[in-house]
Design an enzyme around this catalytic site. Structure first.
Site, PDB file in Angstrom:
ATOM      1  N   SER A 140       0.845  -1.197   0.000  1.00 28.33           N
ATOM      2  CA  SER A 140       0.000   0.000   0.000  1.00 28.33           C
ATOM      3  C   SER A 140       0.876   1.241   0.000  1.00 28.33           C
ATOM      4  CB  SER A 140      -0.870   0.003   1.265  1.00 28.33           C
ATOM      5  OG  SER A 140      -1.519   1.241   1.407  1.00 28.33           O
ATOM      6  N   TYR A 153      -1.174  -0.617  10.085  1.00 29.25           N
ATOM      7  CA  TYR A 153      -1.257  -0.972   8.658  1.00 29.25           C
ATOM      8  C   TYR A 153       0.019  -0.541   7.916  1.00 29.25           C
ATOM      9  CZ  TYR A 153      -3.673  -1.219   4.067  1.00 29.25           C
ATOM     10  OH  TYR A 153      -4.063  -1.500   2.767  1.00 29.25           O
TER      11      TYR A 153
HETATM   12  P1  NAP Z   1     -11.518  -5.923   0.853  1.00 30.72           P
HETATM   13  O1  NAP Z   1     -12.452  -5.523  -0.238  1.00 30.72           O
HETATM   14  O2  NAP Z   1     -11.791  -5.534   2.244  1.00 30.72           O
HETATM   15  O3  NAP Z   1     -11.303  -7.520   0.771  1.00 30.72           O
HETATM   16  C1  NAP Z   1     -10.435  -8.139   1.675  1.00 30.72           C
HETATM   17  C2  NAP Z   1     -10.222  -9.573   1.263  1.00 30.72           C
HETATM   18  O4  NAP Z   1      -9.268 -10.160   2.165  1.00 30.72           O
HETATM   19  C3  NAP Z   1     -11.476 -10.410   1.356  1.00 30.72           C
HETATM   20  O5  NAP Z   1     -11.449 -11.359   0.313  1.00 30.72           O
HETATM   21  C4  NAP Z   1     -11.329 -11.084   2.715  1.00 30.72           C
HETATM   22  O6  NAP Z   1     -12.020 -12.338   2.822  1.00 30.72           O
HETATM   23  C5  NAP Z   1      -9.837 -11.321   2.739  1.00 30.72           C
HETATM   24  N1  NAP Z   1      -9.308 -11.536   4.088  1.00 30.72           N
HETATM   25  C6  NAP Z   1      -9.281 -10.664   5.132  1.00 30.72           C
HETATM   26  N2  NAP Z   1      -8.723 -11.231   6.207  1.00 30.72           N
HETATM   27  C7  NAP Z   1      -8.364 -12.480   5.839  1.00 30.72           C
HETATM   28  C8  NAP Z   1      -7.765 -13.583   6.506  1.00 30.72           C
HETATM   29  N3  NAP Z   1      -7.361 -13.487   7.794  1.00 30.72           N
HETATM   30  N4  NAP Z   1      -7.579 -14.739   5.819  1.00 30.72           N
HETATM   31  C9  NAP Z   1      -7.961 -14.851   4.521  1.00 30.72           C
HETATM   32  N5  NAP Z   1      -8.539 -13.849   3.833  1.00 30.72           N
HETATM   33  C10 NAP Z   1      -8.746 -12.686   4.482  1.00 30.72           C
HETATM   34  O7  NAP Z   1     -10.053  -5.370   0.549  1.00 30.72           O
HETATM   35  P2  NAP Z   1      -9.386  -4.786  -0.801  1.00 30.72           P
HETATM   36  O8  NAP Z   1      -9.602  -3.326  -0.826  1.00 30.72           O
HETATM   37  O9  NAP Z   1      -9.747  -5.615  -1.964  1.00 30.72           O
HETATM   38  O10 NAP Z   1      -7.844  -4.992  -0.422  1.00 30.72           O
HETATM   39  C11 NAP Z   1      -7.074  -6.075  -0.918  1.00 30.72           C
HETATM   40  C12 NAP Z   1      -5.619  -5.810  -0.565  1.00 30.72           C
HETATM   41  O11 NAP Z   1      -5.203  -4.566  -1.129  1.00 30.72           O
HETATM   42  C13 NAP Z   1      -5.348  -5.697   0.939  1.00 30.72           C
HETATM   43  O12 NAP Z   1      -4.103  -6.283   1.252  1.00 30.72           O
HETATM   44  C14 NAP Z   1      -5.270  -4.208   1.170  1.00 30.72           C
HETATM   45  O13 NAP Z   1      -4.484  -3.898   2.287  1.00 30.72           O
HETATM   46  C15 NAP Z   1      -4.631  -3.742  -0.135  1.00 30.72           C
HETATM   47  N6  NAP Z   1      -4.887  -2.355  -0.448  1.00 30.72           N
HETATM   48  C16 NAP Z   1      -6.149  -1.896  -0.684  1.00 30.72           C
HETATM   49  C17 NAP Z   1      -6.329  -0.557  -0.987  1.00 30.72           C
HETATM   50  C18 NAP Z   1      -7.685   0.026  -1.277  1.00 30.72           C
HETATM   51  O14 NAP Z   1      -7.780   1.262  -1.431  1.00 30.72           O
HETATM   52  N7  NAP Z   1      -8.748  -0.764  -1.371  1.00 30.72           N
HETATM   53  C19 NAP Z   1      -5.233   0.317  -1.039  1.00 30.72           C
HETATM   54  C20 NAP Z   1      -3.967  -0.192  -0.805  1.00 30.72           C
HETATM   55  C21 NAP Z   1      -3.796  -1.526  -0.511  1.00 30.72           C
HETATM   56  P3  NAP Z   1     -13.578 -12.420   3.309  1.00 30.72           P
HETATM   57  O15 NAP Z   1     -14.387 -12.018   2.092  1.00 30.72           O
HETATM   58  O16 NAP Z   1     -13.774 -13.841   3.697  1.00 30.72           O
HETATM   59  O17 NAP Z   1     -13.726 -11.442   4.427  1.00 30.72           O
END
Ligand code: NAP
Length: 242
Positions: A140, A153
């Site tokens: 991130s 984070y």
């Molecule tokens: P999201 O929509 O909240 O989805 C999170 C995903 O992670 C879901 O599939 C969830 O599974 C899974 N998850 C969470 N805890 C877990 C665990 N302990 N074991 C297995 N699976 C787990 O998040 P996102 O925005 O797509 O983010 C994906 C990645 O990108 C993350 O690493 C996040 O830090 C990074 N990121 C996101 C952003 C952003 O702006 N969105 C920016 C920078 C980085 P369930 O469906 O079962 O809950």
């Protein structure tokens, strides 16, 4: 056969990555923690596009659960290995450090950092044996710049950047690349509580990114064309921070 495993593949960026890798011809293992309905929807979306996908639920912070799930998968797939691993699962638990509870620190670190360690260590053996692999870690902007309210984070993602660079050098000679992708604000469940209208004024491109835009970059890093890129952190943030 070569498989791709996407942790946190049920929703958001992970779902888009599952779709992209399936389009590239990989059978996809969709990992998730709790949300089976969303994972089944991802599987259906992959299959509707002519791809193959299996659900592989486990909590990425639980070493026992990971090893059990991956061993059982390997027993059912004796001829197959995971050649593309996307360590995407992550959570946010934002608060100022002065108010941060032990669980908020531990849970965020355990999901991003321990998850990377346990899952990658298990799958490395297969990649090394086949002298082939792509490991892509979702970090991130927060892990590069640091963001207030996200000490946990930012620490988890910065540590994952360090691990990416170290592991890349350990296994480059085995034809395995290790890279990190660092998104800014991407429109997913993780960011739905943020005030997009005011935040997008800070972003030169003028909007949040889409999960598919991150998935396109991950697809490139998973492809044979990226063989000479390793140990890199590639930002995808609309010019927010360079
Ligand atoms: P999201 O929509 O909240 O989805 C999170 C995903 O992670 C879901 O599939 C969830 O599974 C899974 N998850 C969470 N805890 C877990 C665990 N302990 N074991 C297995 N699976 C787990 O998040 P996102 O925005 O797509 O983010 C994906 C990645 O990108 C993350 O690493 C996040 O830090 C990074 N990121 C996101 C952003 C952003 O702006 N969105 C920016 C920078 C980085 P369930 O469906 O079962 O809950």
């Amino acid at each position: 056969m070569e498989y791709a495993l996407v942790t946190g593949g049920s929703r958001g960026i992970g779902r888009a990555i599952c779709l992209r890798l399936a389009e590239m011809g990989f059978p996809v293992l969709i990992n998730y923690a709790h949300n089976e309905a969303a994972a089944l929807e991802t599987q259906k979306m992959v299959e509707d596009k002519g791809g193959k996908a299996e659900l592989l639920p486990f909590d990425v912070s639980d070493v026992g659960a990971i090893e059990k799930a991956l061993e059982q998968w390997q027993d059912r797939h004796t001829e197959d290995f995971v050649s593309v691993l996307v360590n995407n699962a992550g959570i946010r638990q934002d608060t100022m450090m002065i108010f941060m509870q032990n669980e908020q620190w531990n849970d965020v670190l355990k999901t991003s950092l321990d998850g990377f360690f346990y899952v990658t260590r298990y799958l490395l053996k297969g990649m090394i044996m086949h002298r082939k692999g792509r490991i892509i870690n979702m970090v991130s902007l927060s892990g590069i710049k640091g963001l207030p309210g996200q000490v946990n984070y930012s620490a988890a993602k910065a540590a994952l950047i360090g691990a990416t660079k170290a592991l890349a050098q350990e296994i480059a000679s085995r034809k395995i690349t290790v890279n990190a992708v660092a998104p800014g604000f991407i429109a997913t469940d993780m960011t739905k509580d943020l005030d997009e209208d005011s935040l997008k004024k800070m972003i030169p491109v003028g909007r949040f990114g889409q999960p598919e835009e991150v998935a396109a970059l991950v697809g490139f890093l998973a492809s044979p064309q990226s063989a000479y890129i390793t140990g890199e952190v590639i930002s995808i943030n609309g010019g927010l921070y360079t």
